[in-house]
Design a protein around this motif. Structure first.
Motif, PDB file in Angstrom:
ATOM      1  N   GLU A  90       0.833  -1.199   0.000  1.00  0.00           N
ATOM      2  CA  GLU A  90       0.000   0.000   0.000  1.00  0.00           C
ATOM      3  C   GLU A  90       0.869   1.250   0.000  1.00  0.00           C
ATOM      4  O   GLU A  90       0.572   2.234  -0.674  1.00  0.00           O
ATOM      5  CB  GLU A  90      -0.921  -0.013   1.220  1.00  0.00           C
ATOM      6  CG  GLU A  90      -1.843   1.208   1.328  1.00  0.00           C
ATOM      7  CD  GLU A  90      -2.798   1.309   0.158  1.00  0.00           C
ATOM      8  OE1 GLU A  90      -3.289   2.427  -0.100  1.00  0.00           O
ATOM      9  OE2 GLU A  90      -3.067   0.290  -0.495  1.00  0.00           O
ATOM     10  N   VAL A  91       1.979   1.185   0.762  1.00  0.00           N
ATOM     11  CA  VAL A  91       2.896   2.328   0.806  1.00  0.00           C
ATOM     12  C   VAL A  91       3.530   2.550  -0.562  1.00  0.00           C
ATOM     13  O   VAL A  91       3.729   3.675  -1.005  1.00  0.00           O
ATOM     14  CB  VAL A  91       3.976   2.110   1.883  1.00  0.00           C
ATOM     15  CG1 VAL A  91       5.012   3.228   1.847  1.00  0.00           C
ATOM     16  CG2 VAL A  91       3.336   2.035   3.263  1.00  0.00           C
ATOM     17  N   HIS A  93       2.265   2.316  -3.346  1.00  0.00           N
ATOM     18  CA  HIS A  93       1.343   3.025  -4.230  1.00  0.00           C
ATOM     19  C   HIS A  93       0.985   4.422  -3.739  1.00  0.00           C
ATOM     20  O   HIS A  93       0.298   5.164  -4.459  1.00  0.00           O
ATOM     21  CB  HIS A  93       0.049   2.213  -4.398  1.00  0.00           C
ATOM     22  CG  HIS A  93       0.218   0.963  -5.185  1.00  0.00           C
ATOM     23  ND1 HIS A  93       0.488  -0.251  -4.606  1.00  0.00           N
ATOM     24  CD2 HIS A  93       0.170   0.740  -6.527  1.00  0.00           C
ATOM     25  CE1 HIS A  93       0.585  -1.181  -5.549  1.00  0.00           C
ATOM     26  NE2 HIS A  93       0.399  -0.606  -6.729  1.00  0.00           N
ATOM     27  N   THR A  94       1.399   4.779  -2.542  1.00  0.00           N
ATOM     28  CA  THR A  94       0.950   6.063  -1.994  1.00  0.00           C
ATOM     29  C   THR A  94       2.065   7.066  -1.731  1.00  0.00           C
ATOM     30  O   THR A  94       1.791   8.259  -1.627  1.00  0.00           O
ATOM     31  CB  THR A  94       0.191   5.830  -0.670  1.00  0.00           C
ATOM     32  OG1 THR A  94       1.043   5.136   0.247  1.00  0.00           O
ATOM     33  CG2 THR A  94      -1.072   5.026  -0.897  1.00  0.00           C
ATOM     34  N   ALA A  95       3.291   6.609  -1.598  1.00  0.00           N
ATOM     35  CA  ALA A  95       4.387   7.525  -1.276  1.00  0.00           C
ATOM     36  C   ALA A  95       5.653   7.096  -2.004  1.00  0.00           C
ATOM     37  O   ALA A  95       5.892   5.899  -2.189  1.00  0.00           O
ATOM     38  CB  ALA A  95       4.635   7.546   0.241  1.00  0.00           C
ATOM     39  N   ASP A 110      -0.897  -1.198  -9.278  1.00  0.00           N
ATOM     40  CA  ASP A 110      -1.977  -0.262  -9.581  1.00  0.00           C
ATOM     41  C   ASP A 110      -1.351   0.938 -10.298  1.00  0.00           C
ATOM     42  O   ASP A 110      -0.870   1.883  -9.676  1.00  0.00           O
ATOM     43  CB  ASP A 110      -2.659   0.176  -8.283  1.00  0.00           C
ATOM     44  CG  ASP A 110      -3.876   1.057  -8.541  1.00  0.00           C
ATOM     45  OD1 ASP A 110      -3.980   1.621  -9.653  1.00  0.00           O
ATOM     46  OD2 ASP A 110      -4.696   1.206  -7.623  1.00  0.00           O
ATOM     47  N   ARG A 113      -2.357   4.714  -9.749  1.00  0.00           N
ATOM     48  CA  ARG A 113      -1.795   5.367  -8.566  1.00  0.00           C
ATOM     49  C   ARG A 113      -0.279   5.555  -8.698  1.00  0.00           C
ATOM     50  O   ARG A 113       0.264   6.579  -8.279  1.00  0.00           O
ATOM     51  CB  ARG A 113      -2.124   4.530  -7.323  1.00  0.00           C
ATOM     52  CG  ARG A 113      -3.626   4.381  -7.090  1.00  0.00           C
ATOM     53  CD  ARG A 113      -3.925   3.350  -6.015  1.00  0.00           C
ATOM     54  NE  ARG A 113      -3.522   3.824  -4.690  1.00  0.00           N
ATOM     55  CZ  ARG A 113      -3.521   3.052  -3.610  1.00  0.00           C
ATOM     56  NH1 ARG A 113      -3.878   1.780  -3.698  1.00  0.00           N
ATOM     57  NH2 ARG A 113      -3.163   3.555  -2.444  1.00  0.00           N
ATOM     58  N   LYS A 116       1.254   8.627 -10.530  1.00  0.00           N
ATOM     59  CA  LYS A 116       1.270   9.901  -9.804  1.00  0.00           C
ATOM     60  C   LYS A 116       2.576  10.096  -9.025  1.00  0.00           C
ATOM     61  O   LYS A 116       2.848  11.198  -8.538  1.00  0.00           O
ATOM     62  CB  LYS A 116       0.081   9.966  -8.847  1.00  0.00           C
ATOM     63  CG  LYS A 116      -1.273   9.914  -9.545  1.00  0.00           C
ATOM     64  CD  LYS A 116      -2.415   9.911  -8.534  1.00  0.00           C
ATOM     65  CE  LYS A 116      -3.761   9.821  -9.225  1.00  0.00           C
ATOM     66  NZ  LYS A 116      -4.898   9.784  -8.250  1.00  0.00           N
ATOM     67  N   LEU A 117       3.378   9.021  -8.920  1.00  0.00           N
ATOM     68  CA  LEU A 117       4.619   9.080  -8.147  1.00  0.00           C
ATOM     69  C   LEU A 117       5.851   9.250  -9.035  1.00  0.00           C
ATOM     70  O   LEU A 117       6.983   9.150  -8.553  1.00  0.00           O
ATOM     71  CB  LEU A 117       4.764   7.807  -7.295  1.00  0.00           C
ATOM     72  CG  LEU A 117       3.617   7.529  -6.324  1.00  0.00           C
ATOM     73  CD1 LEU A 117       3.869   6.220  -5.586  1.00  0.00           C
ATOM     74  CD2 LEU A 117       3.455   8.677  -5.328  1.00  0.00           C
TER      75      LEU A 117
END
Length: 556
Positions: A90-91, A93-95, A110, A113, A116-117
């Motif tokens: 999960e991390v 994909h988010t940071a 994913d 998502r 965007k990084l």
């Protein structure tokens, strides 16, 4: 050095293979980047593999070759370990984390998502392989633009990371400094330091300025070089790499790096009073490196260096404040691997360091050896002419004084400072030895002080050498006239007077090292022309007070 741009780095067969695997984005069977396929064909080794022809390593060749043969294998141990040891998917994909550098080894991603990084240039942490994989899966136009740019720049092949502008600017300056030839590149070094200062961040440095994942290795190198070149930088940046009493290279790392903490330890040597985070970092890095040295495990996951244990051992045994620059340069010349150094990322490839630097350093060192021999012979003749052995100064002691001066001030155009240091140190030892052995040391000292004025010294007959005191005064008068002219002579006489007046007295247990060190600093400054007249010296005393306090502090 004036045209580094994004940096120069060797092409990687592994990453080029991933670029070659990208099919026509319009749906055809042809490769999207035929130049990459052509590079693969042209660079196959005679045994059928791909890899570094100059340094054969089995696992390197296998990884590159398997990538070329399109085998879908998970060879990226770093990615797997990081997921297992604390970075949840999960991390990812988010940071931004270091996992983005290795996404070509992962499945079930994913992409909505992850895209965007991306970095501002369209890459995933400047990794061509990771970005090529993302392009395969998504057809993203920013990824395409990034790959097209580097394929064009490197004529079909691509390196395993690009750009590396911050890394290259910093490490080039570090190598020039450590090889002892930085004085030939003053304007280029200033440009590099200005570049690094403009692109510094409160979160630290990465290998390129806009990469979102910073690391302690580049941060330590940037901090140390900027501070040592006079830039105002805060040590608080190291707090970003500290957690629960430990320091780390980057979030989610699978293991500690020797070179990262070696460079951090070097950076902590430039701590100012009150830099608490640097104090903690120094203790942590010192303990870590000493433990690894004791266990015989001074090898690194990032580079294979010619003599990494030697570099680390020298840093631990001779901290920056106790190291002699020219001796450190001599040691580093032996440790420097030049083009034989390699960095292990996903693959092995030759390090960027140019062998020309090493050749220039060797030539510079040879020239300095010739110059130092001539200077030493001149110093020895001066020693013999003034019969300084009579005053308790041995020839070995005189040689030590010159060695210390030459090891710190080695530039050919600074001969006046170097010889001023050496001769002053020798004569100061002669005066100190005479005072210690004299039954009337206080009166002799007062007599020397009274004579150390321009008028009284002018009146001193040069032939009046009928006593040890007169012979010392003659040698002192001659030395001052030799080292300085005009108002600088007055400054030197004042420095000698202050040193003599600080004499603790016969039988005192007070150490003179601090006073003598301060005296030598003032002498070097005067010989260099940085201390003007006595009036100017008094006006600028506050400017030098902090430096002098540090110099005379026995704990420094």
């Amino acid at each position: 050095m004036r045209s580094m741009g994004g940096g120069e780095i060797n092409v990687s067969a592994y990453d080029t293979a991933w670029v070659a695997l990208v099919h026509d984005l319009n749906g055809g069977d042809a490769p999207q980047f035929p130049a990459a396929v052509d590079w693969i064909v042209r660079n196959q080794l005679p045994d059928g593999s791909w890899g570094d022809a100059a340094m054969f390593l089995v696992h390197d060749g296998i990884i590159r070759t398997l990538a070329r043969l399109c085998c879908r294998i998970d060879v990226l141990e770093h990615a797997r370990r990081s997921v297992r040891q604390g970075i949840p998917r999960e991390v990812l994909h988010t940071a931004p984390t270091s996992l983005l550098y290795s996404i070509e080894g992962m499945v079930d991603l994913d992409w909505n998502r992850l895209l965007k990084l991306r970095c501002p240039d369209g890459s995933f942490l400047s990794s061509p392989a990771a970005t090529a994989y993302a392009l395969q899966q998504t057809g993203d136009q920013k990824c395409l633009k990034y790959i097209e740019g580097i394929v064009t720049k490197f004529n079909g092949g691509v390196p395993c990371v690009y750009p590396v502008d911050t890394f290259e600017h910093l490490w080039a300056v570090d190598r020039l400094n450590r090889l002892g030839i930085s004085r030939y590149f003053t304007s280029e070094i200033r440009q590099c330091m200005d570049y690094a200062y403009r692109h510094r961040s409160e979160r630290g440095f990465g290998y390129t300025w806009d990469i979102p994942v910073k690391d302690i290795d580049d941060t330590a190198m940037g901090f140390r070089l900027l501070r040592s070149h006079g830039y105002d930088v805060s040590p608080d940046v190291f707090r970003n790499f500290e957690k629960d009493g430990e320091f780390f290279c980057f979030v989610g790392q699978s293991s500690q790096s020797i070179t990262a903490f070696y460079n951090t330890y070097r950076a902590t040597q430039l701590a100012f009073p009150g830099d608490e985070v640097l104090g903690r970092a120094e203790r942590y890095c010192s303990d870590f490196l000493r433990e690894r040295r004791a266990a015989g495990k001074l090898y690194d996951k990032w580079i294979i260096a010619k003599d990494l244990p030697g570099e680390v051992g020298y840093a631990l045994d001779f901290p920056w404040k106790a190291s002699l620059p020219r001796v450190e340069t001599r040691m580093y010349r032996e440790q420097y691997g030049g083009s034989d150094d390699v960095w292990i990322g996903k693959v092995l490839y030759s390090f960027f360091c140019n062998g020309t630097f090493l050749k220039a350093a060797k030539a510079d060192f040879t020239n300095f050896q010739r110059l130092s021999r001539l200077e030493w012979h001149g110093l020895k003749r001066w020693y013999d002419r003034n019969n300084l052995q009579e005053h308790g100064v041995t020839l070995q002691s005189a040689l030590r004084a010159y060695f210390l001066a030459a090891a710190n001030i080695f530039e050919p155009n600074r001969a006046a400072e170097r010889l001023g240091w050496a001769r002053t140190a020798v004569l100061a030892e002669a005066v100190a030895s005479h005072l210690r052995s004299s039954a009337s040391a206080d009166s002799v000292r007062e007599w020397l002080v009274s004579k150390l004025t321009s008028d009284s010294c002018d009146k001193q007959p040069r032939e009046a050498k009928n006593s040890a005191e007169n012979r010392l005064l003659y040698a002192l008068d001659e030395l001052i006239d030799h080292l300085a002219l005009g108002s600088a002579s007055d400054s030197l006489r004042e420095a000698w007077k202050q040193w003599l007046m600080s004499w603790p007295g016969k039988g005192s247990e007070v150490s003179r090292e601090g006073d003598t060190a301060l005296f030598l600093v003032r002498t070097v400054e005067i010989c260099a022309g940085r201390h003007g007249s006595t009036t100017d010296q008094k006006m600028s005393i506050q400017k030098y007070s902090q430096l002098e306090q540090i110099t005379s502090n026995s704990h420094t």
